[in-house]
Design a protein around this motif. Structure first.
Motif, mmCIF file in Angstrom:
data_model
loop_
_atom_site.group_PDB
_atom_site.id
_atom_site.type_symbol
_atom_site.label_atom_id
_atom_site.label_comp_id
_atom_site.label_asym_id
_atom_site.label_seq_id
_atom_site.Cartn_x
_atom_site.Cartn_y
_atom_site.Cartn_z
ATOM 1 N N SER A 31 0.686 29.664 -31.551
ATOM 2 C CA SER A 31 -0.334 28.760 -31.024
ATOM 3 C C SER A 31 -1.560 28.650 -31.929
ATOM 4 O O SER A 31 -1.704 27.664 -32.643
ATOM 5 C CB SER A 31 -0.736 29.168 -29.600
ATOM 6 O OG SER A 31 -1.451 28.126 -28.964
ATOM 7 N N THR B 72 -2.925 31.102 -25.957
ATOM 8 C CA THR B 72 -2.162 29.974 -25.441
ATOM 9 C C THR B 72 -3.094 28.966 -24.762
ATOM 10 O O THR B 72 -4.324 29.130 -24.775
ATOM 11 C CB THR B 72 -1.098 30.444 -24.438
ATOM 12 O OG1 THR B 72 -1.746 30.880 -23.232
ATOM 13 C CG2 THR B 72 -0.273 31.582 -25.020
ATOM 14 N N ASP C 219 3.561 28.091 -19.639
ATOM 15 C CA ASP C 219 4.526 27.150 -20.209
ATOM 16 C C ASP C 219 4.431 27.313 -21.710
ATOM 17 O O ASP C 219 3.522 26.766 -22.353
ATOM 18 C CB ASP C 219 4.198 25.721 -19.786
ATOM 19 C CG ASP C 219 5.144 24.695 -20.415
ATOM 20 O OD1 ASP C 219 6.108 25.119 -21.093
ATOM 21 O OD2 ASP C 219 4.914 23.485 -20.242
ATOM 22 N N TYR D 204 5.499 24.729 -25.661
ATOM 23 C CA TYR D 204 4.772 23.565 -26.184
ATOM 24 C C TYR D 204 4.691 23.538 -27.698
ATOM 25 O O TYR D 204 4.681 22.458 -28.303
ATOM 26 C CB TYR D 204 3.372 23.478 -25.572
ATOM 27 C CG TYR D 204 2.442 24.636 -25.861
ATOM 28 C CD1 TYR D 204 1.666 24.673 -27.010
ATOM 29 C CD2 TYR D 204 2.328 25.700 -24.967
ATOM 30 C CE1 TYR D 204 0.801 25.724 -27.272
ATOM 31 C CE2 TYR D 204 1.465 26.759 -25.219
ATOM 32 C CZ TYR D 204 0.707 26.770 -26.368
ATOM 33 O OH TYR D 204 -0.149 27.815 -26.617
ATOM 34 N N GLN D 205 4.634 24.716 -28.328
ATOM 35 C CA GLN D 205 4.517 24.684 -29.785
ATOM 36 C C GLN D 205 5.789 24.117 -30.413
ATOM 37 O O GLN D 205 5.719 23.322 -31.353
ATOM 38 C CB GLN D 205 4.217 26.079 -30.338
ATOM 39 C CG GLN D 205 3.984 26.078 -31.843
ATOM 40 C CD GLN D 205 3.327 27.341 -32.347
ATOM 41 O OE1 GLN D 205 2.146 27.561 -32.172
ATOM 42 N NE2 GLN D 205 4.131 28.195 -32.977
ATOM 43 N N GLU E 40 7.735 21.964 -29.009
ATOM 44 C CA GLU E 40 7.720 20.539 -28.710
ATOM 45 C C GLU E 40 6.822 19.785 -29.700
ATOM 46 O O GLU E 40 7.178 18.701 -30.170
ATOM 47 C CB GLU E 40 7.234 20.313 -27.277
ATOM 48 C CG GLU E 40 8.190 20.846 -26.219
ATOM 49 C CD GLU E 40 7.593 20.784 -24.823
ATOM 50 O OE1 GLU E 40 6.512 20.163 -24.679
ATOM 51 O OE2 GLU E 40 8.181 21.346 -23.891
ATOM 52 N N VAL E 41 5.667 20.353 -30.003
ATOM 53 C CA VAL E 41 4.766 19.706 -30.959
ATOM 54 C C VAL E 41 5.413 19.636 -32.342
ATOM 55 O O VAL E 41 5.415 18.588 -33.010
ATOM 56 C CB VAL E 41 3.422 20.459 -31.018
ATOM 57 C CG1 VAL E 41 2.569 19.940 -32.170
ATOM 58 C CG2 VAL E 41 2.669 20.324 -29.696
#
Length: 563
Positions: free
Chosen positions: A78, A119, A124, A127-128, A130-131
């Motif tokens: 993150s 985070t 959840d 996300y990293q 997903e990015v």
């Protein structure tokens, strides 16, 4: 069967080594510490500790450019990964096979509804990935050691095959877990052409080109992604065509070749070159990318109906599209089917005006940009690489005539200012046999200056010209305002700050031609980092920057036609 105990981290290390990586770039954090321990256990890999994650990514970018293979940056979750993101996006835009590796939260944390540090404050933690999936060709999270080998192999294979970055996230409690031993395999494979499509394309394109009177060959940036530079040069020799490079493909064709006209860049092309390209009755574009920057605001004048477009995996001739064709295989086959034709170069030689370097002024003369780059021209040889930062250095560097064997690096597609400092670190470590000369503007340097200390720490030996003109010159010419002025630094003095008594780095400040000549002579005698701050008048820039900036501003400022 081997009795050696392999972990997910040591498996990854072995695969990085087998893919051709010797140095990897790191910023530690608590989610990746066990992973770093496992990477360090491989004696054939060297960890390069960087000052921040963005710089580590830029360094990995430069390293891949130097070696021609993949590179790796390792960060924490993150706060580290999202800092790395911009460099990975640049690598995606520039077709650089960077392997972005991140530690991740413990596999139990989400199932047990744990809120975690570093985070977004929500339970959840995908996300990293997903990015990163938006700026990589493959993005995987490894949460089970038995699945790690397949995921790691697939990601590295994708990076090598597609010449794009990939993302691998390894949970903090999985990096040290036992897994399979790495069985022998290769990551160097490439796709092969469909034989029928290849044969048809070669036949039609060769017939089209052989019927022309003044064909021209133009190199584009996708030649690197296709790993087709050797094939391009073979075609250039076999065809005897007049040759040009787009600005972000400089050095892909030999500039020492008598048939090389210069850079095709719309209104700021090498004098005579643009006119011959636009007037050609057949054009062979190899790997072009026509952006607002590479075309000077979409100001190219060639006839698209007379052009063959060769992409890494396809060929286009008029309305006919040939798919599933590997660029290098097509170029090799085409070279055997072309009739040599130097009609366009004969026309170029009738209109070209020979360029001459400016004569040096008196020793006390303030330094002009033209005088600086005339001296850089004389510094370069076949074992040199010239790396230029976004800004006026683009235009001055592109104007230089590269000797045979010299290389040129630019980040024109993404154009992230500050890229050059980290890229200089990575390139210098990836090609220790070459002398790297980097030209970096003061505004760009202020974004990523800390990595000078890393160059000193690991004995990198580039010669850096820090061009101090008080601001963002390229943005001044696109759209000026007070935001383009920056605070002056004692740039040369930073070498002592970052050295702190260690290493072999040397720095100085030059304000006159005599001081610049003395500094260059001193730099040639040293084998460590040499940092030369060159003071230039704020309004002194390459005339092509003025022309280019005006056209890009016009393109940016078009009236809204959307309803």
């Amino acid at each position: 069967m081997t009795s050696e105990r392999w972990t997910v981290g040591s498996y990854l290390a072995k695969r990085l080594q087998e893919a051709g990586i010797s140095d990897y770039f790191v910023v530690p954090g608590d989610y990746n510490l066990v992973l770093l321990d496992k990477l360090l256990s491989n004696p054939d890999l060297q960890m390069i500790s960087c000052c921040n994650e963005l710089n580590a990514g830029y360094a990995a970018d430069g390293y891949a450019r130097a070696t021609g293979g993949p590179s790796a940056a390792v960060v924490t979750f993150s706060v580290g990964g999202l800092s790395l993101l911009n460099a990975v996006a640049g690598a995606y835009a520039e077709d650089i096979p960077m392997i972005a590796i991140s530690g991740g939260p413990n596999t139990n944390s989400e199932a047990e509804w744990e809120y975690l540090h570093h985070t977004l404050g929500e339970v959840d933690y995908g996300y990293q990935r997903e990015v990163f999936s938006r700026v990589t060709a493959e993005a995987v999270i490894i949460h089970h050691p038995s699945l790690a080998p397949a995921a790691i192999d697939r990601a590295i294979d994708t990076a090598m095959l597609r010449r794009k970055p990939v993302y691998i996230e390894i949970a903090s409690n999985i990096a040290g877990a036992q897994t399979s031993a790495p069985v022998p395999r290769s990551f160097a494979r490439q796709v092969t052409s469909d034989p029928n499509s290849l044969a048809a394309a070669v036949k039609e394109v060769s017939e089209f080109l052989n019927a022309a009177d003044r064909p021209v060959l133009v190199a584009g940036s996708k030649v690197r992604a296709a790993q087709a530079e050797n094939s391009l040069r073979r075609l250039a020799t076999a065809s005897d065509y007049a040759q040009a490079s787009m600005p972000n493909a400089k050095s892909f064709l030999s500039e020492a070749n008598d048939n090389f006209m210069g850079i095709y860049w719309g209104p700021v092309s090498t004098p005579g070159c643009g006119e011959i390209v636009d007037a050609a009755d057949a054009l062979l574009f190899v790997g072009p990318v026509f952006t607002d920057y590479t075309t000077t605001g979409h100001q190219l004048g060639f006839d698209a109906g007379k052009a063959v477009m060769i992409d890494p995996n396809s060929v286009q001739l008029g309305e006919t599209h040939f798919s599933n064709i590997r660029m290098s295989e097509f170029l090799d086959a085409l070279a055997d089917n072309l009739t040599p034709n130097n009609g366009a170069i004969a026309a170029f030689q009738r209109v070209v005006t020979p360029r001459h370097l400016p004569q040096p002024g008196a020793a006390e003369t303030p330094i002009a940009v033209r005088q600086l780059f005339a001296r850089i021209q004389n510094m370069l040889d076949g074992d040199s690489t010239l790396l230029v930062e976004t800004g006026d250095s683009w235009f001055n560097g592109i104007d230089i005539d590269l000797p045979e064997g010299a290389r040129f690096e630019i980040q024109m597609q993404y154009g992230s200012i500050g890229w050059s400092v980290g890229a200089t670190l990575g390139y210098a470590l990836g090609q220790r046999g070459r002398r790297l000369v980097s030209c970096i503007g003061d505004g760009s340097f202020q974004l990523t200056a800390q990595e000078i200390s890393t160059m000193i720490r690991y004995n990198a030996d580039p010669i850096i010209f820090l061009i101090n003109n008080g601001g963002y010159t390229i943005e001044v010419e696109i759209h000026d305002g007070p935001y383009n002025t920056i605070k002056n630094w004692n740039y040369a003095g930073l070498v002592d700050v970052f050295s702190a008594g260690d290493g072999k780095a040397w720095g100085c400040k030059a304000t006159t031609e005599g001081e610049l000549d003395t500094a260059i002579k001193e730099a040639h005698s040293r084998d460590g980092l040499c940092f030369i701050e060159v003071v230039i008048d704020r309004d002194d820039c390459n005339v092509n920057l003025l022309r280019w900036g005006n056209q890009v501003a016009r393109n940016n400022g078009r009236a809204n036609r959307c309803r």
